[in-house]
Design a protein around this motif. Structure first.
Motif, PDB file in Angstrom:
ATOM      1  N   TYR A 197       0.817  -1.211   0.000  1.00 33.31           N
ATOM      2  CA  TYR A 197       0.000   0.000   0.000  1.00 33.31           C
ATOM      3  C   TYR A 197       0.858   1.272   0.000  1.00 33.31           C
ATOM      4  N   SER A 198       2.039   1.180  -0.600  1.00 37.69           N
ATOM      5  CA  SER A 198       2.904   2.356  -0.739  1.00 37.69           C
ATOM      6  C   SER A 198       2.268   3.367  -1.696  1.00 37.69           C
ATOM      7  N   LEU A 199       2.695   4.622  -1.569  1.00 34.81           N
ATOM      8  CA  LEU A 199       2.143   5.698  -2.394  1.00 34.81           C
ATOM      9  C   LEU A 199       2.780   5.685  -3.783  1.00 34.81           C
ATOM     10  N   ASN A 207       6.800   7.185  -2.541  1.00 34.18           N
ATOM     11  CA  ASN A 207       7.488   6.909  -1.284  1.00 34.18           C
ATOM     12  C   ASN A 207       6.983   5.582  -0.726  1.00 34.18           C
ATOM     13  N   ASN A 208       7.562   5.138   0.369  1.00 32.45           N
ATOM     14  CA  ASN A 208       7.247   3.821   0.902  1.00 32.45           C
ATOM     15  C   ASN A 208       6.263   3.858   2.059  1.00 32.45           C
ATOM     16  N   LEU A 209       5.517   4.950   2.187  1.00 33.42           N
ATOM     17  CA  LEU A 209       4.527   5.045   3.247  1.00 33.42           C
ATOM     18  C   LEU A 209       3.287   4.245   2.892  1.00 33.42           C
ATOM     19  N   LYS A 210       2.737   3.555   3.866  1.00 31.50           N
ATOM     20  CA  LYS A 210       1.485   2.819   3.680  1.00 31.50           C
ATOM     21  C   LYS A 210       0.344   3.810   3.894  1.00 31.50           C
ATOM     22  N   VAL A 211      -0.409   4.098   2.835  1.00 33.80           N
ATOM     23  CA  VAL A 211      -1.340   5.224   2.887  1.00 33.80           C
ATOM     24  C   VAL A 211      -2.756   4.853   2.476  1.00 33.80           C
TER      25      VAL A 211
END
Length: 341
Positions: free
Chosen positions: A72-74, A88-92
């Motif tokens: 669920y990365s951006l 980026n590697n944030l789960k969003v």
């Protein structure tokens, strides 16, 4: 004489530099790091997408999405699904777009960037530039759903004391608490948030984003309103959650299907919805007037997100695989383009 002239010139230049520095400092103090103003009428995402997790958001020729194939990365891509790239590697989730920035709820763990696993990710509502850089946390509150209206973020949050609905600016300043009960801000248009009352009734209300004044729009009994033109599409609560639409100008209700539905989305002249059935659950599609109904897929599906060209969805029992289908088509397949990145 020449030395005096040089000294005088030097003093003049020094004074000019000091004046310039003081001017810039004053300007900085006045602006205080404020965010650039968004274009009037800015709305962060569609109500239908936000009611389905806000995993896709189309803005100015690009689609920003939460890639389930990559934790669920951006990600971002063109509207025709070309140029797929990781931001980026944030789960969003709950992705919003306005001006030069994206806003989202960071929902959990993220890759540590070394290839050796994951590190805990703090749940927060954040902001970054549209290229994925400049990540900034705006609040640590757990955001149930949020919407961007012009230059303000309206957030429904969950706290230990219950729900809290408040407004902050895009720079996370000037917090204004508006309610201590559930207000879903997903449905917004022209500086107004349309929401369903949850304390005493399920009427439709309109909240002015600037004055914070609420007015009663319609005494229906509805859930998850989506405003498209003159119509409010909604789940009809007392009639087994069938799908209807209400004309704001004519005060008329139309039943679009008698199917009991779990979730739905509206866009591009189509409605996609999940039919609730213990015997034959289906993902279905029809025109916004209820005509030309068709079955897209057998089974239970969720997270129905739409762009101007595609509909995206997931199997209820599979949190990884992402499917897509061209709007109006009766076929679908795995979104291989996102899986290969």
């Amino acid at each position: 004489m020449k030395k005096k002239m040089k000294k005088k010139t030097m003093y003049i230049l020094l004074a000019a530099v000091l004046v310039l520095i003081l001017g810039l400092l004053t300007l900085y103090l006045i602006l205080g790091g404020r965010m650039p103003q968004n274009p009037p009428g800015t709305i962060g995402n569609t109500a239908g997408n936000l009611n389905n997790g806000g995993l896709f958001c189309e803005h100015e020729g690009n689609v920003y999405f939460s890639n389930s194939f990559d934790g669920y990365s951006l990600y971002a891509m063109d509207v025709n699904e070309g140029n797929i790239r990781r931001l980026n590697n944030l789960k969003v989730g709950n992705i919003l777009a306005g001006g030069n920035y994206l806003y989202y709820f960071q929902t959990g763990t993220v890759e540590d960037g070394t290839g050796f696993g994951q590190i805990p990710g703090t749940k927060s509502f954040g902001r970054c530039k549209k290229n994925g850089t400049g990540t900034t946390s705006l609040t640590k509150d757990v955001v149930v759903t949020g919407q961007l209206v012009d230059n303000d973020l309206f957030l429904l949050t969950s706290t230990n004391d219950g729900p809290s609905f408040y407004k902050i600016t895009t720079s996370s300043s000037d917090k204004t608490v508006l309610a201590d009960y559930v207000i879903n801000p997903a449905c917004a248009q022209d500086g107004v948030i349309y929401y369903v009352g949850t304390t005493q009734n399920h009427y439709l209300y309109a909240l002015d984003a600037k004055t914070h004044v609420s007015t009663e729009v319609w005494r229906g009994n509805l859930w998850d309103p989506i405003l498209e033109g003159d119509y409010v599409y909604y789940m009809d609560v007392p009639n087994d959650y069938r799908l209807c639409r209400y004309s704001l100008s004519q005060n008329v209700v139309e039943v679009l299907t008698e199917d009991r539905i779990d979730c739905f989305n509206v866009g591009g002249g189509y409605i996609y919805y999940q039919k609730n059935s213990s015997e034959e659950p289906q993902l279905k599609c029809m025109r916004t007037d209820g005509s030309d109904g068709k079955v897209i897929a057998q089974g239970n599906y969720t997270h129905i997100n739409m762009t101007s060209r595609y509909v995206y969805f997931q199997d209820f029992t599979d949190e990884i695989t992402l499917y897509h289908s061209p709007l109006g088509s009766d076929s679908y397949e795995v979104f291989y383009g996102a899986m290969q990145k």
